[in-house]
Design an enzyme around this catalytic site. Structure first.
Site, PDB file in Angstrom:
ATOM      1  N   ILE A 119       0.866  -1.230   0.114  1.00  0.00           N
ATOM      2  CA  ILE A 119       0.384  -0.211  -0.040  1.00  0.00           C
ATOM      3  C   ILE A 119       0.703   1.401  -0.121  1.00  0.00           C
ATOM      4  CG2 ILE A 119      -2.018  -1.121   0.948  1.00  0.00           C
ATOM      5  CD1 ILE A 119      -0.674  -0.407   3.360  1.00  0.00           C
ATOM      6  N   ASP A 120       0.452   2.407  -0.029  1.00  0.00           N
ATOM      7  CA  ASP A 120       1.069   3.235  -0.533  1.00  0.00           C
ATOM      8  C   ASP A 120       1.317   3.844   0.713  1.00  0.00           C
ATOM      9  OD1 ASP A 120       0.257   3.894  -2.908  1.00  0.00           O
ATOM     10  OD2 ASP A 120      -1.127   5.262  -2.955  1.00  0.00           O
ATOM     11  N   GLN A 121       2.954   4.902   0.785  1.00  0.00           N
ATOM     12  CA  GLN A 121       3.204   5.036   2.066  1.00  0.00           C
ATOM     13  C   GLN A 121       2.778   5.944   2.667  1.00  0.00           C
ATOM     14  OE1 GLN A 121       7.156   7.743   1.412  1.00  0.00           O
ATOM     15  NE2 GLN A 121       7.342   7.839   3.638  1.00  0.00           N
ATOM     16  N   THR A 123      -1.002   6.182   2.793  1.00  0.00           N
ATOM     17  CA  THR A 123      -1.845   5.183   2.956  1.00  0.00           C
ATOM     18  C   THR A 123      -1.385   3.950   4.718  1.00  0.00           C
ATOM     19  OG1 THR A 123      -2.732   4.618   0.741  1.00  0.00           O
ATOM     20  CG2 THR A 123      -3.723   3.138   2.262  1.00  0.00           C
ATOM     21  N   ARG A 224      -7.780   6.118  -5.171  1.00  0.00           N
ATOM     22  CA  ARG A 224      -6.616   7.958  -5.595  1.00  0.00           C
ATOM     23  C   ARG A 224      -7.945   7.929  -6.478  1.00  0.00           C
ATOM     24  NH1 ARG A 224      -1.053   8.354  -2.982  1.00  0.00           N
ATOM     25  NH2 ARG A 224      -1.570  10.767  -3.462  1.00  0.00           N
TER      26      ARG A 224
END
Length: 308
Positions: A119-121, A123, A224
């Protein structure tokens, strides 16, 4: 810092990868891969020949995980699940990265443990991690076959009154823009993508809605981009919905927190991986985050109002 340079000594001439296998308990594949990546130095120069030989003193860049005491949300025989805080990377970006989730995992569960997805940094939320090579293979196969059901929570701008299903293809393609590092867009040439969005709670004082997002595909930045496409960008998103100039400032770490709050509504991306449901080894698991994300959103609103 997890990556440390260690001085080592080989008493007799031998293949470098054999030394690493014997002394550091690497597999042949791991040892040769690290040599090929330039992790072994002789007289200050990297050796990249996987069949190269060593004798006497040399240096080796070694990943030595550290811990910050982050405890797993769920622990089973073959896997664990961490509730990753926003701002923590999944893997180090480079050798100077001071800490990432892989540090915590390998520190607590050993070198064979590995993270099974990303998952994104920015998030926050649930990350499924394998304890060994076998479970890593099986879990990654499960993701590839889309046998994993994921639910996210997000705070978005505007009022979303009804549930919607977004089925817009997503394309990541380099172009001449200065923001090629993050370009993901809705485009007819993109890959099929689907996200269900369900409104949970509307905050009239800030004109924001807490929503539940269920992605059926796993495209980069899918939630997003889909929310931005339907005019409900996620609060705190420094990329989608911002000007190219401000996006570049963020990517170059030149956008201060106060300006980011002014532009996006929060100092972090208010997106949280809240629930995982899957079947593995003949058992069904439903794992939910223990983080009170609505409270985080409320605190963000208070902080933002104080900054206005």
């Amino acid at each position: 810092m997890p990556f440390v340079m260690k001085k080592m000594y080989a008493p007799i001439k031998q293949k470098a990868f054999l030394y690493l296998i014997k002394e550091l308990d690497y597999t042949q594949k791991e040892a040769q891969r690290l040599i090929a990546k330039g992790r072994l130095f002789i007289n200050g120069e990297p050796m990249t020949r996987t069949a190269g030989e060593i004798e006497g003193e040399f240096e080796f860049i070694y990943f030595e995980p550290i811990t910050k005491g982050l405890e797993a949300t769920a622990v089973y025989d073959e896997f664990v699940v961490f509730d990753k805080p926003s701002g923590v990377l999944i893997h180090p970006q480079n050798r100077k990265t001071p800490y990432s989730l892989i540090d915590e995992l390998k520190y607590q569960y050993g070198r064979d443990a590995n993270i099974a997805h990303r998952i994104d940094q920015e998030t926050s939320g649930l990350v499924l991690c394998a304890k060994n090579k076998e479970s890593e293979r099986d879990i990654k196969m499960m993701f590839e076959q889309r046998d994993m059901k994921k639910k996210y929570l997000a705070l978005v701008h505007g009022e979303l009154k009804e549930s919607i299903c977004i089925e817009e293809p997503l394309l990541r393609r380099e172009d001449e823009s200065a923001i090629v590092r993050m370009v993901v867009k809705v485009h007819e040439e993109g890959k099929a993508s689907k996200t269900d969005i369900r409104p949970l709670k509307y905050f009239a004082e800030t004109d924001m809605t807490l929503v539940e997002c269920s992605p059926y595909t796993g495209r980069q930045h899918q939630i997003r981009v889909h929310l931005f496409h339907v005019k409900h960008p996620i609060v705190g998103d420094p990329i989608y919905g911002q000007s190219e100039e401000d996006i570049v400032k963020f990517l170059d770490k030149e956008l201060d927190a106060e300006k980011r709050i002014e532009l996006s509504g929060a100092s972090r991306l208010l997106l949280h991986a809240n629930e995982l449901e899957f079947e593995l080894y003949d058992s069904v698991y439903n794992i939910k985050s223990k983080v009170d994300f609505e409270q985080i959103c409320l605190e963000s609103m208070i902080t933002n109002s104080q900054c206005e």
